[in-house]
Write a protein that holds these residues in place. Sequence first.
Motif, PDB file in Angstrom:
ATOM      1  N   ARG A 120       0.845  -1.179   0.000  1.00 52.31           N
ATOM      2  CA  ARG A 120       0.000   0.000   0.000  1.00 52.31           C
ATOM      3  C   ARG A 120       0.889   1.241   0.000  1.00 52.31           C
ATOM      4  NH1 ARG A 120      -0.862  -2.571   4.789  1.00 52.31           N
ATOM      5  NH2 ARG A 120      -2.928  -3.244   4.139  1.00 52.31           N
ATOM      6  N   ARG A 128      -3.447  -0.344   9.974  1.00 50.11           N
ATOM      7  CA  ARG A 128      -3.491  -1.765  10.258  1.00 50.11           C
ATOM      8  C   ARG A 128      -3.255  -1.974  11.743  1.00 50.11           C
ATOM      9  NH1 ARG A 128       1.262  -4.040  10.904  1.00 50.11           N
ATOM     10  NH2 ARG A 128       0.715  -5.992   9.896  1.00 50.11           N
ATOM     11  N   TYR A 192       0.646  -5.192  -8.304  1.00 47.94           N
ATOM     12  CA  TYR A 192      -0.316  -5.588  -7.281  1.00 47.94           C
ATOM     13  C   TYR A 192      -1.173  -6.751  -7.776  1.00 47.94           C
ATOM     14  CZ  TYR A 192      -3.919  -3.320 -10.086  1.00 47.94           C
ATOM     15  OH  TYR A 192      -4.777  -2.996 -11.109  1.00 47.94           O
ATOM     16  N   ARG A 194      -5.198  -8.463  -7.197  1.00 48.94           N
ATOM     17  CA  ARG A 194      -6.524  -8.385  -6.570  1.00 48.94           C
ATOM     18  C   ARG A 194      -6.783  -9.589  -5.672  1.00 48.94           C
ATOM     19  NH1 ARG A 194      -9.340  -4.160  -8.401  1.00 48.94           N
ATOM     20  NH2 ARG A 194      -8.608  -3.192 -10.339  1.00 48.94           N
ATOM     21  N   GLU A 197      -4.660 -10.795  -0.157  1.00 49.35           N
ATOM     22  CA  GLU A 197      -5.584 -10.613   0.954  1.00 49.35           C
ATOM     23  C   GLU A 197      -5.123  -9.539   1.933  1.00 49.35           C
ATOM     24  OE1 GLU A 197      -2.934 -14.232   1.816  1.00 49.35           O
ATOM     25  OE2 GLU A 197      -3.774 -13.133   0.109  1.00 49.35           O
ATOM     26  N   ASP A 200      -5.241  -3.868  -0.451  1.00 46.98           N
ATOM     27  CA  ASP A 200      -6.337  -3.483  -1.331  1.00 46.98           C
ATOM     28  C   ASP A 200      -5.766  -2.829  -2.591  1.00 46.98           C
ATOM     29  OD1 ASP A 200      -8.364  -1.182  -2.236  1.00 46.98           O
ATOM     30  OD2 ASP A 200      -9.508  -2.786  -1.268  1.00 46.98           O
ATOM     31  N   ASP A 202      -6.769  -0.439  -4.476  1.00 47.26           N
ATOM     32  CA  ASP A 202      -6.798   1.024  -4.445  1.00 47.26           C
ATOM     33  C   ASP A 202      -5.677   1.588  -3.571  1.00 47.26           C
ATOM     34  OD1 ASP A 202      -8.959   1.131  -6.141  1.00 47.26           O
ATOM     35  OD2 ASP A 202     -10.440   1.289  -4.534  1.00 47.26           O
ATOM     36  N   ASP A 203      -5.348   0.880  -2.487  1.00 44.50           N
ATOM     37  CA  ASP A 203      -4.257   1.334  -1.620  1.00 44.50           C
ATOM     38  C   ASP A 203      -2.913   1.205  -2.327  1.00 44.50           C
ATOM     39  OD1 ASP A 203      -6.120   1.842   0.312  1.00 44.50           O
ATOM     40  OD2 ASP A 203      -5.624   0.124   1.574  1.00 44.50           O
TER      41      ASP A 203
END
Length: 245
Positions: A120, A128, A192, A194, A197, A200, A202-203
């Motif tokens: 991220r 977190r 990255y 998807r 886990e 994210d 977007d992060d």
Amino acid sequence: MTDWLLTPKPNPDSSVRLVCLPYAGGTAATYIRWADRLPADVELIAVQPPGRSSHIHVPPCQNMNQMVRGIHKALQPYLDGKPFSILGHSLGARVAFELVKRLQRSGEALPRRLYVSASRAPHLATLRNPTSTLPDEMFLEKMRQMGGMPESILADPEQVALYLPSLRADFRIVDTYRTRVTQVPVPIHCIYSREDEHIDPDDALAWAAYSGKGFASQEVAGGHFYINDRSDFWDGFASTLDRHN
């Protein structure tokens, strides 16, 4: 080999170098096997921080500044004008970013490209629950869930005793690292998944705010440690290496 660096195939005739930084608890071994897959004119330099593998009995770094300072010092012989890129996976991506900032502040050569993988964006890195302060049993279970450490180590009390200090130290860096959005004059290539886990998409894509010289992204398949076993990651990444200009 220097204290912090492994160069599995030294190549003084290479046209470019690739400096690779490991994830939390990781070692240079993650990248050493890449040496046989890289183009012949790319020299691989794998970072081996203290507290693991051949440096298992050396005290690990306790904070981001100590980690970056050590890598920067070890890299000095390689900052000789030859082009280079830097890649970091997970925590290694944030360490790589701070290394680029340090190079910029000192007026030294900057990498052609910064590869940030499974991470991220830095200003989101604190969103977190802390891991480094968990009791041993919960901490080791967290390592199992993340999948980055071999079960052969996690199931062996003697191995755990050896690796636990460096694991906790790395996750202390994860837990305590703070920064603001700061652009660097280096193209950033974000990798990255998807299926990751822990991160994210977007992060991860928020890294776009950190480059003042262009941003690209590459989506791959696989979990958080896709660099260990995904050929689609490798194929897409290798095709972006700047080698001849």
